[in-house]
Scaffold this active site. Structure first.
Site, PDB file in Angstrom:
ATOM      1  N   HIS A 193       0.834  -1.210   0.000  1.00  0.00           N
ATOM      2  CA  HIS A 193       0.000   0.000   0.000  1.00  0.00           C
ATOM      3  C   HIS A 193       0.867   1.258   0.000  1.00  0.00           C
ATOM      4  O   HIS A 193       0.564   2.241   0.681  1.00  0.00           O
ATOM      5  CB  HIS A 193      -0.929   0.002   1.218  1.00  0.00           C
ATOM      6  N   ASP A 233      -0.645  -4.953   5.950  1.00  0.00           N
ATOM      7  CA  ASP A 233      -1.625  -5.829   5.300  1.00  0.00           C
ATOM      8  C   ASP A 233      -1.393  -5.909   3.792  1.00  0.00           C
ATOM      9  O   ASP A 233      -0.820  -5.015   3.187  1.00  0.00           O
ATOM     10  CB  ASP A 233      -3.049  -5.330   5.570  1.00  0.00           C
ATOM     11  N   GLU A 234      -1.838  -6.992   3.226  1.00  0.00           N
ATOM     12  CA  GLU A 234      -1.949  -7.191   1.772  1.00  0.00           C
ATOM     13  C   GLU A 234      -0.661  -6.876   1.021  1.00  0.00           C
ATOM     14  O   GLU A 234      -0.678  -6.290  -0.059  1.00  0.00           O
ATOM     15  CB  GLU A 234      -3.107  -6.352   1.217  1.00  0.00           C
ATOM     16  N   SER A 235       0.462  -7.258   1.582  1.00  0.00           N
ATOM     17  CA  SER A 235       1.754  -7.056   0.903  1.00  0.00           C
ATOM     18  C   SER A 235       2.028  -8.244  -0.014  1.00  0.00           C
ATOM     19  O   SER A 235       2.967  -9.026   0.193  1.00  0.00           O
ATOM     20  CB  SER A 235       2.878  -6.887   1.944  1.00  0.00           C
ATOM     21  N   HIS A 236       1.194  -8.388  -1.029  1.00  0.00           N
ATOM     22  CA  HIS A 236       1.186  -9.601  -1.845  1.00  0.00           C
ATOM     23  C   HIS A 236       2.436  -9.783  -2.699  1.00  0.00           C
ATOM     24  O   HIS A 236       2.792 -10.920  -3.038  1.00  0.00           O
ATOM     25  CB  HIS A 236      -0.059  -9.611  -2.744  1.00  0.00           C
TER      26      HIS A 236
END
Length: 538
Positions: free
Chosen positions: A278, A341-344
């Site tokens: 993000h 979060d969501e550190s894909h």
């Protein structure tokens, strides 16, 4: 002990009146209506209510007194006077100003020996001549005056005396919160919200005894907080938002103003800088942060998981250190939220390395780190906090490490989820959350965690689909009111059918504040709200 306290403070209130020479012993008491304090539409519902079926006459002959040498108590009294002025147009004297004609008192007292010594606990004793609010701390007193505000009827009775009177039901209230952390998150990164919008949201939260506002300050679409050592973050990274609108940011003076406004309402601001994912807006401003040798474009969409910091570069941690330092210096609260979060596209080993390093930076600057539930996979210590939003497995890992958990499961607590399939705003990836689904669940039981490892409850409001205060209010209310009760009231005090009727009683306040709440068909709203509510415009 309770009877001793009551006798003591009734005596004190009478003494105050006598000393002022303003109580006419020959004047007959007003013939006040019978009331039932236990039937009042209080939200959150207090621990214990004992009605005495009379009324205190709030009118222009009422004055407010506070404990003289107790820190913050006079400020609480002045806050109450301003709030009552807004509701009733009464100018109530505080601590001796304009005493002429005073016949009744509201006394806000510090009582360090309350049976329940929770810092936010309070007791309200209401009789015909006085209202006595006992609290251990000014914070507890502030929570108590929110209850008192709700007990003041929306309109005056003009038949009881020559002057307008607002009858306040008599009785006793003992109250304290279930959780010490009761929060809402506002995403100002996807869409920017002005100081005035955030202040209004805080006013609404404070009325329902919420004590935490978590500000999601950075994301792929925008960087919203001035960092003096890295000025391009806001100059470039703050220049747009979802949909290509103008964006914006808070200067450090703006942020300090929000912190001060929050402190006056006993709300703790928690700043969040989301990383290592993000982070597109930051990398547009300073391309070295992403480590791929390319300068990304400003992003105006709503997809997630495509950005990352270079977790193996020392200059990235120098950057993080500056950001955490500058924000922490302006933030008196104990927490700093690092996202996570969501550190894909971040490799797992790199992610773990990054979280471990950032935790140490946050601790170096005197704060306790919070991260979304993914951070539990790293080697964080038990002082850090996991915010459970998606993975119950991650939340359980956090508990196993001795960490505390903030309960924010998306399927129950996300304010940006649609109410139903026809809702104009919101998303639905976690499911639809009508007003009853938002209320009928137990934060104490949903994860099966030990109570001492549940820090509290938070309802996040992400802003991908909203850009105005009117739209924010549509998603937040009335669900946020239910979350306030879930985080304050004891489980035995929560009941959907009872809550529905009390929610209807909040309409005058919401209308007074101009709140564009969603008129859920599950609630029997009063006739004045059955007409079609104006929907937010495109």
């Amino acid at each position: 002990m309770r009877n001793i306290l009551l006798t003591r403070f009734l005596f004190l209130a009478g003494t105050l009146l006598a000393l002022m020479g303003c109580k006419d012993q020959t004047k007959p008491r007003l013939d006040m209506p019978r009331t039932d304090l236990s039937k009042e539409a209080l939200i959150p519902k207090p621990l214990k209510i004992t009605p005495t079926h009379n009324a205190f006459a709030l009118d222009r002959f009422t004055a407010i007194y506070t404990a003289k040498e107790a820190a913050g108590f006079e400020d609480v009294g002045r806050f109450l006077a301003r709030a009552l002025k807004e509701k009733t147009n009464l100018d109530l004297a505080v601590n001796g100003a304009n005493e002429d004609g005073v016949q009744r008192v509201i006394y806000i007292n510090q009582a360090k020996n309350l049976e329940d010594n929770a810092p936010e606990g309070y007791q309200l004793y209401i009789n015909q001549d006085s209202i006595i609010l006992n609290a251990n701390t000014s914070e507890g007193a502030f929570r108590g005056i929110q209850t008192l505000r709700q007990l003041v009827p929306p309109s005056a009775n003009d038949t009881l005396a020559a002057q307008p009177i607002w009858p306040v039901p008599t009785g006793k209230i003992n109250d304290a919160p279930q959780f010490g952390y009761r929060g809402s998150m506002l995403d100002v990164a996807r869409h920017f919200f002005s100081l005035e919008d955030v202040k209004k949201y805080m006013d609404l939260l404070a009325y329902y005894k919420i004590n935490v506002l978590h500000l999601h300050l950075t994301d792929d679409q925008g960087w919203r907080i001035e960092i003096k050592s890295w000025p391009l973050l806001t100059e470039i990274g703050g220049s747009t938002e979802v949909g290509g609108e103008a964006g914006g940011f808070y200067t450090q003076e703006d942020y300090k103003e929000l912190v001060h406004y929050a402190a006056e309402r006993y709300i703790t601001i928690i700043p969040e800088v989301d990383m290592p994912g993000h982070t597109n807006a930051a990398s547009v401003a300073y391309p070295f942060l992403n480590g791929n040798g390319k300068t990304p474009e400003l992003y105006e969409g709503i997809e997630v998981g495509f950005s990352t910091f270079d977790t193996r570069k020392d200059t990235v941690y120098a950057f993080v250190d500056d950001v955490v330092r500058e924000i922490s210096e302006m933030t008196p609260g104990p927490y700093f939220h690092m996202g996570g979060d969501e550190s894909h596209v971040t490799e797992k080993d790199d992610y773990i390395h990054f979280v471990n390093k950032v935790e140490k930076i946050v601790q170096k600057h005197g704060k306790r780190m919070i991260g979304w539930d993914e951070v539990a996979v790293a080697d964080v210590d038990s002082t850090s906090i996991s915010q459970w939003w998606s993975s119950e497995e991650n939340a359980k890992k956090a508990v196993e490490k001795g960490m505390q958990v903030i309960v924010s499961p998306a399927k129950k607590a996300y304010l940006d989820m649609k109410y139903d399939s026809l809702s104009k705003f919101g998303l639905h990836w976690a499911g639809l959350i009508p007003v009853d689904t938002a209320y009928i669940w137990s934060p104490e039981e949903i994860g099966g965690f030990p109570m001492d490892q549940i820090l509290g409850v938070e309802a996040p409001l992400w802003s991908e689909t909203i850009s105005t205060m009117e739209e924010l209010e549509y998603l937040a209310f009335p669900r946020m009111i239910g979350y306030a009760e879930l985080s304050w009231s004891a489980p035995a005090q929560r009941n959907w059918e009872d809550y529905k009727s009390r929610l209807v009683g909040q309409v005058p306040y919401l209308d007074q504040m101009g709140v564009n709440y969603y008129p859920s068909p599950l609630i029997d709203w009063p006739d004045t709200t059955e007409k079609e509510k104006a929907m937010p415009k495109d």
